[in-house]
Design a protein around this motif. Sequence first.
Motif, PDB file in Angstrom:
ATOM      1  N   UNK A 290     -22.299 -18.604  10.558  1.00  0.00           N
ATOM      2  CA  UNK A 290     -20.660 -18.244  10.108  1.00  0.00           C
ATOM      3  C   UNK A 290     -19.828 -19.027   9.792  1.00  0.00           C
ATOM      4  N   UNK A 291     -19.532 -19.542  10.973  1.00  0.00           N
ATOM      5  CA  UNK A 291     -17.604 -20.619  12.183  1.00  0.00           C
ATOM      6  C   UNK A 291     -18.447 -21.439  10.582  1.00  0.00           C
ATOM      7  N   UNK A 292     -20.231 -22.094  11.393  1.00  0.00           N
ATOM      8  CA  UNK A 292     -19.939 -23.771  10.341  1.00  0.00           C
ATOM      9  C   UNK A 292     -19.785 -23.545   9.316  1.00  0.00           C
ATOM     10  N   UNK A 293     -20.612 -22.739   8.077  1.00  0.00           N
ATOM     11  CA  UNK A 293     -19.872 -22.609   6.711  1.00  0.00           C
ATOM     12  C   UNK A 293     -18.385 -22.290   6.552  1.00  0.00           C
ATOM     13  N   UNK A 294     -18.307 -21.224   6.849  1.00  0.00           N
ATOM     14  CA  UNK A 294     -16.734 -21.549   6.670  1.00  0.00           C
ATOM     15  C   UNK A 294     -16.258 -23.221   6.724  1.00  0.00           C
ATOM     16  N   UNK A 295     -16.133 -23.545   7.345  1.00  0.00           N
ATOM     17  CA  UNK A 295     -15.455 -25.143   7.648  1.00  0.00           C
ATOM     18  C   UNK A 295     -16.856 -25.389   7.331  1.00  0.00           C
ATOM     19  N   UNK A 296     -17.409 -25.909   6.673  1.00  0.00           N
ATOM     20  CA  UNK A 296     -18.173 -26.513   5.457  1.00  0.00           C
ATOM     21  C   UNK A 296     -17.325 -26.268   3.971  1.00  0.00           C
ATOM     22  N   UNK A 297     -17.518 -24.937   3.861  1.00  0.00           N
ATOM     23  CA  UNK A 297     -16.785 -24.542   2.782  1.00  0.00           C
ATOM     24  C   UNK A 297     -15.215 -24.999   2.815  1.00  0.00           C
ATOM     25  N   UNK A 298     -14.625 -24.981   4.014  1.00  0.00           N
ATOM     26  CA  UNK A 298     -12.823 -25.351   4.489  1.00  0.00           C
ATOM     27  C   UNK A 298     -13.053 -27.423   3.722  1.00  0.00           C
ATOM     28  N   UNK A 299     -14.263 -27.985   4.426  1.00  0.00           N
ATOM     29  CA  UNK A 299     -13.985 -28.893   4.153  1.00  0.00           C
ATOM     30  C   UNK A 299     -14.212 -30.369   3.622  1.00  0.00           C
ATOM     31  N   UNK A 300     -15.323 -28.745   1.491  1.00  0.00           N
ATOM     32  CA  UNK A 300     -16.110 -29.635   0.474  1.00  0.00           C
ATOM     33  C   UNK A 300     -14.251 -28.477  -0.112  1.00  0.00           C
ATOM     34  N   UNK A 301     -14.075 -27.933   0.269  1.00  0.00           N
ATOM     35  CA  UNK A 301     -12.025 -27.689  -0.538  1.00  0.00           C
ATOM     36  C   UNK A 301     -11.847 -28.085  -0.222  1.00  0.00           C
ATOM     37  N   UNK A 437     -20.864 -14.222   1.973  1.00  0.00           N
ATOM     38  CA  UNK A 437     -20.515 -13.409   2.446  1.00  0.00           C
ATOM     39  C   UNK A 437     -20.271 -12.348   1.619  1.00  0.00           C
ATOM     40  N   UNK A 438     -19.692 -12.371   0.998  1.00  0.00           N
ATOM     41  CA  UNK A 438     -19.737 -10.511   0.694  1.00  0.00           C
ATOM     42  C   UNK A 438     -20.205 -10.165   0.548  1.00  0.00           C
ATOM     43  N   UNK A 439     -21.230 -10.078  -0.601  1.00  0.00           N
ATOM     44  CA  UNK A 439     -22.488  -9.563  -0.095  1.00  0.00           C
ATOM     45  C   UNK A 439     -22.988  -8.836   1.823  1.00  0.00           C
ATOM     46  N   UNK A 440     -23.098  -9.910   2.009  1.00  0.00           N
ATOM     47  CA  UNK A 440     -23.437  -9.515   3.945  1.00  0.00           C
ATOM     48  C   UNK A 440     -21.845  -8.340   3.992  1.00  0.00           C
ATOM     49  N   UNK A 684     -16.792  -9.753   9.041  1.00  0.00           N
ATOM     50  CA  UNK A 684     -16.392  -9.640   7.663  1.00  0.00           C
ATOM     51  C   UNK A 684     -14.955 -10.186   7.860  1.00  0.00           C
ATOM     52  N   UNK A 685     -13.972 -10.702   9.052  1.00  0.00           N
ATOM     53  CA  UNK A 685     -13.003 -11.755   9.462  1.00  0.00           C
ATOM     54  C   UNK A 685     -13.679 -12.795   8.995  1.00  0.00           C
ATOM     55  N   UNK A 686     -14.979 -13.542   9.211  1.00  0.00           N
ATOM     56  CA  UNK A 686     -15.266 -15.082   8.788  1.00  0.00           C
ATOM     57  C   UNK A 686     -15.101 -15.146   7.687  1.00  0.00           C
ATOM     58  N   UNK A 687     -15.985 -14.340   6.823  1.00  0.00           N
ATOM     59  CA  UNK A 687     -15.906 -13.944   5.541  1.00  0.00           C
ATOM     60  C   UNK A 687     -15.193 -14.009   4.790  1.00  0.00           C
ATOM     61  N   UNK A 688     -14.033 -12.858   5.014  1.00  0.00           N
ATOM     62  CA  UNK A 688     -12.810 -13.014   4.159  1.00  0.00           C
ATOM     63  C   UNK A 688     -12.138 -14.052   4.581  1.00  0.00           C
ATOM     64  N   UNK A 689     -12.554 -15.350   5.557  1.00  0.00           N
ATOM     65  CA  UNK A 689     -11.435 -16.299   5.181  1.00  0.00           C
ATOM     66  C   UNK A 689     -12.453 -17.183   4.307  1.00  0.00           C
ATOM     67  N   UNK A 690     -13.262 -17.249   4.719  1.00  0.00           N
ATOM     68  CA  UNK A 690     -14.011 -17.720   3.501  1.00  0.00           C
ATOM     69  C   UNK A 690     -13.997 -18.174   2.497  1.00  0.00           C
ATOM     70  N   UNK A 691     -14.035 -16.382   1.693  1.00  0.00           N
ATOM     71  CA  UNK A 691     -13.400 -16.317   0.572  1.00  0.00           C
ATOM     72  C   UNK A 691     -11.959 -16.759   0.146  1.00  0.00           C
ATOM     73  N   UNK A 692     -10.817 -16.389   1.261  1.00  0.00           N
ATOM     74  CA  UNK A 692      -9.798 -16.935   0.905  1.00  0.00           C
ATOM     75  C   UNK A 692      -9.903 -18.850   1.023  1.00  0.00           C
TER      76      UNK A 692
END
Length: 805
Positions: A290-301, A437-440, A684-692
Amino acid sequence: MNRFALLSLYRSLTRHRLYSVLNIGGLAVGIAVFLVLGLYVRFETSFERWLPNHQQIYLVQTDWIGIDSPFVGTWPNTMGGLIEQMKGDYPGLVGTRIEGGEGGGSVTHGGIATLEDIAQVDADFFKIFDLPMVSGDKARALADPSAAVLSQSIAHKYFGDVDPIGQTLTITIDKPMTYRVTGVFKDLPKNTDLRFGILTRIPVVNPEDWWFHWGSTSVTTFLRFPTPAAAKAFEQKLPGFVDHHGFKDLGAHASRKIALPLLPFTQEHLKPAGQASASLELTVVTLGLVGLLTLLIAIVNYVNLTTARAGLRAREVAMRKVLGADRGTLLRQFMGEAVLTAALATLVGLIIAELSLPFVNAAGGLSLSIPYAQALPALVGLALVIGALAGIYPALLLARFPAAQVLASARAPGGGRAGTRTREMLVVLQFSLAIAFIVGTLVVVAQMRHVRSTDLGFRREGLLVVSSLNYGDLDTGRQTALIDAFRQLPGVIAVATADSSAGGFGNNNMNNVDIDGKPKPGPSLRKIVIGSDFFRVYRPRLLAGRLFDDAHRMDDANTPKTSEPRNIVINRTAALKLGFPSPQQAVGKTVWSSGTRTIIGVVDDLRFFSPRLPSDPTYYVAYRGLAPYPVATLRFSGDPRSILAAVRAVWLRMAPQAPLIANTGEHELAKFYEDDDHAAHLFAIGAGLAVLIGCVGLWGLASFNTQRRVKEIGIRKTLGASSADIVRLLVGQFLRPVLIANLIAWPLAFFAMRTWLAGFDDRIALSPLFFIGASVLAIGIAVLTVLGQSLRASRATPAWAMRHE
């Protein structure tokens, strides 16, 4: 990077402040999530590594194989006498046992007994566990059977500032004994599963005692080997050792029923114990991902917003090329800008992580902190890596703009169809992970609600469990007096005793139950010995037959031996395990288990243990009055705090020499859910921030692209398009990648959640509603994200739009 390049970066950030905030902010949040979850992974994987020579220590496990029992699986305990038998066959072997630990005994001080974490160990304990000592001779600290070694906090608790060496303590494990303090060790750190504050010697046990019975699991056994190869060589000898020593209890080829695998001590924390625990290893890996994928989302962003803005700097690039800058110089400049931006985002992310740690610790039941001495160099490296990963594509895109074409054009290049497609692909990647993440999150929340509200076969409210009747020197008379006193308390409806209770207290005894006409041995069933009023307290549903009562002499297991069979009650799962098609057909049948038994009733399952465990096939044996090895359960009405206070007052009056361990049934059952609850909160915290982060990026992209299409919108409106048409056009364009993202997210989330749910025996169905709901939520968020920009663009007057550049 020279000062002109720094000035260029400053102007780029300040000229488009909103996009800079979105860029740096999104990256900072992703880095903060990565840091916090990275701290969690670091903490969970650091267990026992504080101990000197930890890599040489191995835990001997008991692996039940080839048997019909709910205990099938690998457990971290062994029989008590295993190490004596090993040392007899393998002289020179170095090892120790640990019995007890958390709540393992009590210390009597000032006439009041206090529960403490007391462990009994062998004299060689410090040869394996080289604990840092404060005082005392480690080599001789446990040489005397009456010696006790204390932690710093325990020593201060009972002796204050007085030197504890040579002082005495009255410690009760099986019975009160006086021990002399011979050493003090430093308090154990938080990243350990060792739970003791007092160490005493394991007493000598008769070789004929149950302590030496193969099949019992009463202690943890640790061995020390100089190298992994030596440990592996020893492990290969163990099947023959098991066959030789286990023959008496397990029969020929005992190694086909039980194995003794060795587990490196540092891996014990992440491994599940049998079937009862969640795999912490899976949880740690999941949250790390979750941490790595959230960072990946931020990099993609970051890449998405930077490439979208690349056209705004096209003329700057062209002018630099005209003035002599080559492609390599520009590439270095833009990569340097990306690294500096990542460094700034890392600093902001560090601040966010530090500010959020108290809330994360509260949500996850943790005590994480940032170790700056190790973190700062790692953060510098992280900024370089993120800058390189996030900046390489935008830098290449900017550096290759042709100077003549850009300067001759009336408008800045936007990357063309290829650039648009690339950004759409990045949005698809972002929202694929966000939807997964939302599904999870939906599945995890639903499952935890389910296990907390599922039918356990009894009402969990209004129960008080007293599990300390076997502590100290409480004899049967005083145990009975305490039970009678509890019954007289206001609000108490009934009191029962048994050798098992809600929350998993008591014994874990399994017996084979033979059935006439079927192969022997019969299936293995859990045996629960109960006292009077047990079924009145737990109130299980009676499916067939009757319950125990005082009118039937053979209901009481204490009845003097006769040729008549004793009566038992079984649960629904046991009836099926024994081969009865229905509960009614089980009533009146005779089985054999430590004597002949007649089934008089069938009740619904009572789930006393973890929701990850399957419901055990169980039979109940009744004793009138007090059950052996009793755990007391009170059924009450009213305020739990008042009942607990009343029970404590009775206990201090009647049994001050023993510690009181009592809590509500709800509290004890909640312990089974704690680890999953904490992991769910972090997820949930990690997933919510990834969606944000994904939404912030989408909003920025929508804002930028809408501004670039103002003239196109003006032409469309001049040609007759309405504001609604414009809104549909723009919203539809941005929804397309979000819709495509579902094709990736659904399979990813399905396999991940199916794996997680497989750890629960009682689990929810993986309904399509979770996936549809997540998609609808993601689409709704995406629509709201771009709708404001679309409405603003659609309301622009054609005349203004045609003049706008």
